[in-house]
Design a protein around this motif. Structure first.
Motif, PDB file in Angstrom:
ATOM      1  N   THR A  15       0.824  -1.210   0.000  1.00  9.90           N
ATOM      2  CA  THR A  15       0.000   0.000   0.000  1.00  9.90           C
ATOM      3  C   THR A  15       0.860   1.262   0.000  1.00  9.90           C
ATOM      4  OG1 THR A  15      -1.765  -1.155   1.189  1.00  9.90           O
ATOM      5  CG2 THR A  15      -1.810   1.247   1.237  1.00  9.90           C
ATOM      6  N   VAL A  16       1.927   1.248   0.794  1.00  5.10           N
ATOM      7  CA  VAL A  16       2.825   2.403   0.861  1.00  5.10           C
ATOM      8  C   VAL A  16       3.766   2.441  -0.344  1.00  5.10           C
ATOM      9  CG1 VAL A  16       4.658   3.520   2.215  1.00  5.10           C
ATOM     10  CG2 VAL A  16       2.723   2.447   3.379  1.00  5.10           C
ATOM     11  N   LEU A  17       4.286   1.284  -0.731  1.00  8.34           N
ATOM     12  CA  LEU A  17       5.265   1.206  -1.823  1.00  8.34           C
ATOM     13  C   LEU A  17       4.679   1.680  -3.147  1.00  8.34           C
ATOM     14  CD1 LEU A  17       8.071   0.362  -2.803  1.00  8.34           C
ATOM     15  CD2 LEU A  17       7.210  -1.987  -3.020  1.00  8.34           C
ATOM     16  N   LYS A  18       3.417   1.342  -3.400  1.00 10.67           N
ATOM     17  CA  LYS A  18       2.798   1.720  -4.684  1.00 10.67           C
ATOM     18  C   LYS A  18       2.791   3.235  -4.876  1.00 10.67           C
ATOM     19  CE  LYS A  18      -2.166   2.177  -3.749  1.00 10.67           C
ATOM     20  NZ  LYS A  18      -2.008   2.525  -2.337  1.00 10.67           N
ATOM     21  N   ASP A  19       2.555   3.977  -3.794  1.00 11.33           N
ATOM     22  CA  ASP A  19       2.515   5.440  -3.896  1.00 11.33           C
ATOM     23  C   ASP A  19       3.896   6.005  -4.230  1.00 11.33           C
ATOM     24  OD1 ASP A  19      -0.191   5.551  -3.338  1.00 11.33           O
ATOM     25  OD2 ASP A  19       0.114   5.700  -1.178  1.00 11.33           O
ATOM     26  N   HIS A  20       4.936   5.421  -3.653  1.00 17.47           N
ATOM     27  CA  HIS A  20       6.302   5.857  -3.954  1.00 17.47           C
ATOM     28  C   HIS A  20       6.658   5.551  -5.405  1.00 17.47           C
ATOM     29  CE1 HIS A  20       7.950   6.944   0.084  1.00 17.47           C
ATOM     30  NE2 HIS A  20       6.908   6.228   0.478  1.00 17.47           N
ATOM     31  N   LEU A  21       6.233   4.401  -5.900  1.00 17.23           N
ATOM     32  CA  LEU A  21       6.531   4.018  -7.281  1.00 17.23           C
ATOM     33  C   LEU A  21       5.790   4.894  -8.286  1.00 17.23           C
ATOM     34  CD1 LEU A  21       6.428   0.137  -6.835  1.00 17.23           C
ATOM     35  CD2 LEU A  21       8.467   1.503  -7.338  1.00 17.23           C
ATOM     36  N   ILE A  22       4.547   5.215  -7.986  1.00 15.05           N
ATOM     37  CA  ILE A  22       3.753   6.059  -8.882  1.00 15.05           C
ATOM     38  C   ILE A  22       4.375   7.442  -9.007  1.00 15.05           C
ATOM     39  CG2 ILE A  22       1.534   7.260  -9.086  1.00 15.05           C
ATOM     40  CD1 ILE A  22       0.230   4.707  -7.958  1.00 15.05           C
ATOM     41  N   LYS A  23       4.930   7.955  -7.909  1.00 17.76           N
ATOM     42  CA  LYS A  23       5.595   9.257  -7.951  1.00 17.76           C
ATOM     43  C   LYS A  23       6.798   9.238  -8.890  1.00 17.76           C
ATOM     44  CE  LYS A  23       4.253  10.739  -3.299  1.00 17.76           C
ATOM     45  NZ  LYS A  23       4.731  11.004  -1.911  1.00 17.76           N
ATOM     46  N   GLN A  24       7.356   8.057  -9.107  1.00 18.55           N
ATOM     47  CA  GLN A  24       8.488   7.906 -10.024  1.00 18.55           C
ATOM     48  C   GLN A  24       8.029   7.503 -11.423  1.00 18.55           C
ATOM     49  OE1 GLN A  24      11.622   5.468  -8.401  1.00 18.55           O
ATOM     50  NE2 GLN A  24      11.863   6.767  -6.617  1.00 18.55           N
ATOM     51  N   ASN A  25       6.737   7.705 -11.692  1.00 18.79           N
ATOM     52  CA  ASN A  25       6.155   7.445 -13.008  1.00 18.79           C
ATOM     53  C   ASN A  25       6.197   5.970 -13.403  1.00 18.79           C
ATOM     54  OD1 ASN A  25       4.747   8.590 -15.190  1.00 18.79           O
ATOM     55  ND2 ASN A  25       6.570   8.530 -16.484  1.00 18.79           N
ATOM     56  N   GLU A  26       6.066   5.096 -12.420  1.00 21.79           N
ATOM     57  CA  GLU A  26       5.993   3.656 -12.674  1.00 21.79           C
ATOM     58  C   GLU A  26       4.529   3.254 -12.866  1.00 21.79           C
ATOM     59  OE1 GLU A  26       8.388   1.021 -12.300  1.00 21.79           O
ATOM     60  OE2 GLU A  26      10.161   2.202 -11.772  1.00 21.79           O
ATOM     61  N   PHE A  27       4.299   2.245 -13.682  1.00 17.46           N
ATOM     62  CA  PHE A  27       2.980   1.632 -13.784  1.00 17.46           C
ATOM     63  C   PHE A  27       2.991   0.414 -12.864  1.00 17.46           C
ATOM     64  CE2 PHE A  27      -0.130  -1.328 -15.613  1.00 17.46           C
ATOM     65  CZ  PHE A  27      -1.243  -0.511 -15.619  1.00 17.46           C
ATOM     66  N   VAL A  28       2.095   0.391 -11.882  1.00 20.54           N
ATOM     67  CA  VAL A  28       2.121  -0.627 -10.835  1.00 20.54           C
ATOM     68  C   VAL A  28       0.988  -1.629 -11.028  1.00 20.54           C
ATOM     69  CG1 VAL A  28       2.014  -1.049  -8.351  1.00 20.54           C
ATOM     70  CG2 VAL A  28       3.137   1.013  -9.216  1.00 20.54           C
ATOM     71  N   VAL A  29       1.370  -2.901 -11.121  1.00 24.23           N
ATOM     72  CA  VAL A  29       0.395  -3.987 -11.183  1.00 24.23           C
ATOM     73  C   VAL A  29       0.396  -4.688  -9.836  1.00 24.23           C
ATOM     74  CG1 VAL A  29      -0.266  -6.153 -12.287  1.00 24.23           C
ATOM     75  CG2 VAL A  29       0.710  -4.302 -13.661  1.00 24.23           C
ATOM     76  N   ILE A  30      -0.732  -4.607  -9.129  1.00 25.46           N
ATOM     77  CA  ILE A  30      -0.864  -5.247  -7.825  1.00 25.46           C
ATOM     78  C   ILE A  30      -1.573  -6.585  -8.010  1.00 25.46           C
ATOM     79  CG2 ILE A  30      -1.930  -5.086  -5.543  1.00 25.46           C
ATOM     80  CD1 ILE A  30      -1.716  -2.033  -5.800  1.00 25.46           C
ATOM     81  N   THR A  31      -0.921  -7.655  -7.581  1.00 24.73           N
ATOM     82  CA  THR A  31      -1.536  -8.969  -7.696  1.00 24.73           C
ATOM     83  C   THR A  31      -2.159  -9.353  -6.364  1.00 24.73           C
ATOM     84  OG1 THR A  31       0.243 -10.460  -6.971  1.00 24.73           O
ATOM     85  CG2 THR A  31       0.412  -9.526  -9.193  1.00 24.73           C
ATOM     86  N   SER A  32      -3.298 -10.008  -6.435  1.00 21.59           N
ATOM     87  CA  SER A  32      -4.015 -10.424  -5.235  1.00 21.59           C
ATOM     88  C   SER A  32      -4.674 -11.767  -5.482  1.00 21.59           C
ATOM     89  CB  SER A  32      -5.073  -9.373  -4.867  1.00 21.59           C
ATOM     90  OG  SER A  32      -5.852  -9.821  -3.786  1.00 21.59           O
ATOM     91  N   ARG A  33      -4.755 -12.565  -4.445  1.00 24.42           N
ATOM     92  CA  ARG A  33      -5.442 -13.862  -4.562  1.00 24.42           C
ATOM     93  C   ARG A  33      -6.949 -13.679  -4.482  1.00 24.42           C
ATOM     94  NH1 ARG A  33      -4.487 -16.569   1.429  1.00 24.42           N
ATOM     95  NH2 ARG A  33      -4.712 -14.634   2.615  1.00 24.42           N
ATOM     96  N   TYR A  34      -7.379 -12.516  -3.998  1.00 27.52           N
ATOM     97  CA  TYR A  34      -8.811 -12.265  -3.835  1.00 27.52           C
ATOM     98  C   TYR A  34      -9.427 -11.752  -5.132  1.00 27.52           C
ATOM     99  CZ  TYR A  34      -7.414 -12.587   1.040  1.00 27.52           C
ATOM    100  OH  TYR A  34      -6.885 -13.021   2.228  1.00 27.52           O
TER     101      TYR A  34
END
Length: 309
Positions: A15-34
Motif C-alpha cells: 500500500t505504501v510502496l505503490k505510492d512511492h513508485l507512482i511518484k516515479q512514473n511507474e505503472f504498478v500492477v498489484i496482484t491479489s489472490r482475492y
C-alpha cells in the motif's frame, strides 16, 4: 512507462510502496489472490494471480512484461504461523519459488526483490548483518529463511537479478490491529477514554520499529543497485516498555496504572534483542538517508491517525 509487479501488494508494505513508485512514473500492477478490485488511479491495475500456479504466473508476466517484481505475499504473523504452518510455508516460500523458476525461464533480467524478515535471525550480542547467525524461532521465520536462501541461490548460481530485502519491524497506519504497536496505541486510547486496562506479554524485548514510508524509500533505492542481500531498518532500538510509555505519554497518563503482564502472551523462544547494522548497507551502496521516523514520533503518528478515525 516501466511496469512493476507488487505480488501480494494489498498489505501495508504494498500500500505504501505503490505510492512511492507512482511518484516515479511507474505503472504498478498489484496482484491479489482475492477477487479483483477496481481502482480509478491511472497508473495502477489490480489483477488476480495464484502464486501456487506457475502457468498463471507465466501468463501474467508475459502479458504485462514487468521490469521489477516485489514479492510481498505471505502470511506474516509469527504468532499465527504456529497454528497455520502449512499456509505460512506455502505463501512465503512456495510462491517465491514459483516466481523464481518462471522468471529464470522467461527473462533472467527481471529484477526480483524478495521481502525477507528479521525473524530469520536468532539471538546475537552483535549488530545483525545478512551474514549473522540465522536461527528462526517460528514457522514464519523458517519459511522466510527458506525463501531467503533460495533467492540467494538463484542470484549466485543462476546469475539471476534477485535480491533479499530483510525488513525489520515495519509499522504504518495500514498495519493490522493484531500486531504489537497498534495494540499499544489502542491500549493508550482505551485507557484515556474508558479507563480500560490491557494485558501484554514480555515488555522488555527490544526491537527496531520502522516507519513504512522510510522502508519503502530505501527499498526502491536498493532495487536500483546491483543484486544483493540487504537490511532495511533504522538502527534505533527501543524496548516494548519504552514504546508503551510514549503512547501513554501522549495522553499524559502513567502506563503502569493501565498495563498488566500475562505470560499467556509470551512467545516461546522469544529473542530478547534485535539490533541491526543497517547503516553498513547504506554506506556500502552510497545511499543517503538523512532522517528516520522512530520511537515517540512513530507512536504519536499512529495514535493521531486512530483518533481521527
Amino acid at each position: 512507462m516501466n511496469t512493476t509487479f507488487l505480488v501480494g501488494g494489498s498489505g501495508q508494505i504494498g500500500t505504501v510502496l505503490k505510492d512511492h513508485l507512482i511518484k516515479q512514473n511507474e505503472f504498478v500492477v498489484i496482484t491479489s489472490r482475492y477477487k479483483k478490485k477496481k481502482t480509478k488511479k491511472k497508473n495502477i491495475k489490480i489483477i488476480n494471480l495464484n502464486i501456487n500456479n506457475k502457468d498463471d504466473i507465466k501468463k501474467k508476466i508475459e502479458l504485462y512484461n514487468p521490469r521489477k517484481i516485489f514479492y510481498l505475499a505471505g502470511q506474516s504473523s509469527p504468532k499465527i504461523s504456529i497454528k497455520k504452518k502449512e499456509i505460512t510455508l506455502k505463501s512465503n516460500f512456495n510462491g517465491c519459488k514459483n516466481f523464481l523458476e518462471v522468471i529464470y525461464k522467461l527473462n533472467k533480467n527481471i529484477k526480483f526483490i524478495n521481502a525477507s524478515s528479521s525473524e530469520i535471525f536468532g539471538e546475537s550480542k552483535n549488530k545483525l548483518r545478512v551474514t549473522s547467525n540465522k536461527k528462526p524461532t517460528s514457522p514464519y521465520g523458517l519459511a522466510k529463511l527458506k525463501s531467503f536462501n533460495l533467492t540467494k541461490y538463484y542470484r549466485i548460481k543462476k546469475k539471476q537479478n534477485s535480491y533479499n530485502a530483510i525488513f525489520f519491524n515495519t509499522e504504518s497506519v495500514f498495519r493490522k490491529k493484531i500486531y504489537l504497536l497498534p495494540k499499544i496505541c489502542k491500549a493508550a486510547i482505551n485507557a484515556s477514554k474508558y479507563n480500560k486496562k490491557t494485558f501484554f506479554g514480555n515488555i522488555d524485548i527490544i526491537r527496531e520499529w520502522n516507519w513504512a514510508d522510510d522502508q519503502c524509500e530505501l527499498l526502491i533505492k536498493f532495487a536500483q543497485k546491483k543484486p544483493q542481500d540487504f537490511i532495511l531498518s533504522n538502527g534505533k532500538p527501543y524496548s516494548v516498555k519504552e514504546m508503551i510509555s510514549y503512547a501513554f505519554e501522549y495522553f499524559k497518563l502513567d502506563y503502569r496504572k493501565y498495563i498488566k503482564i500475562n505470560k499467556i502472551f509470551y512467545r516461546k523462544k522469544e529473542v530478547k534483542k534485535k539490533q541491526s547494522d543497517c547503516l553498513y548497507y547504506l554506506k556500502k551502496n552510497n545511499i543517503n538517508k538523512k532522517s528516520f521516523i522512530h520511537g515517540k514520533k512513530l507512536i504519536h503518528l499512529m495514535i493521531k491517525f486512530y483518533l481521527n478515525r
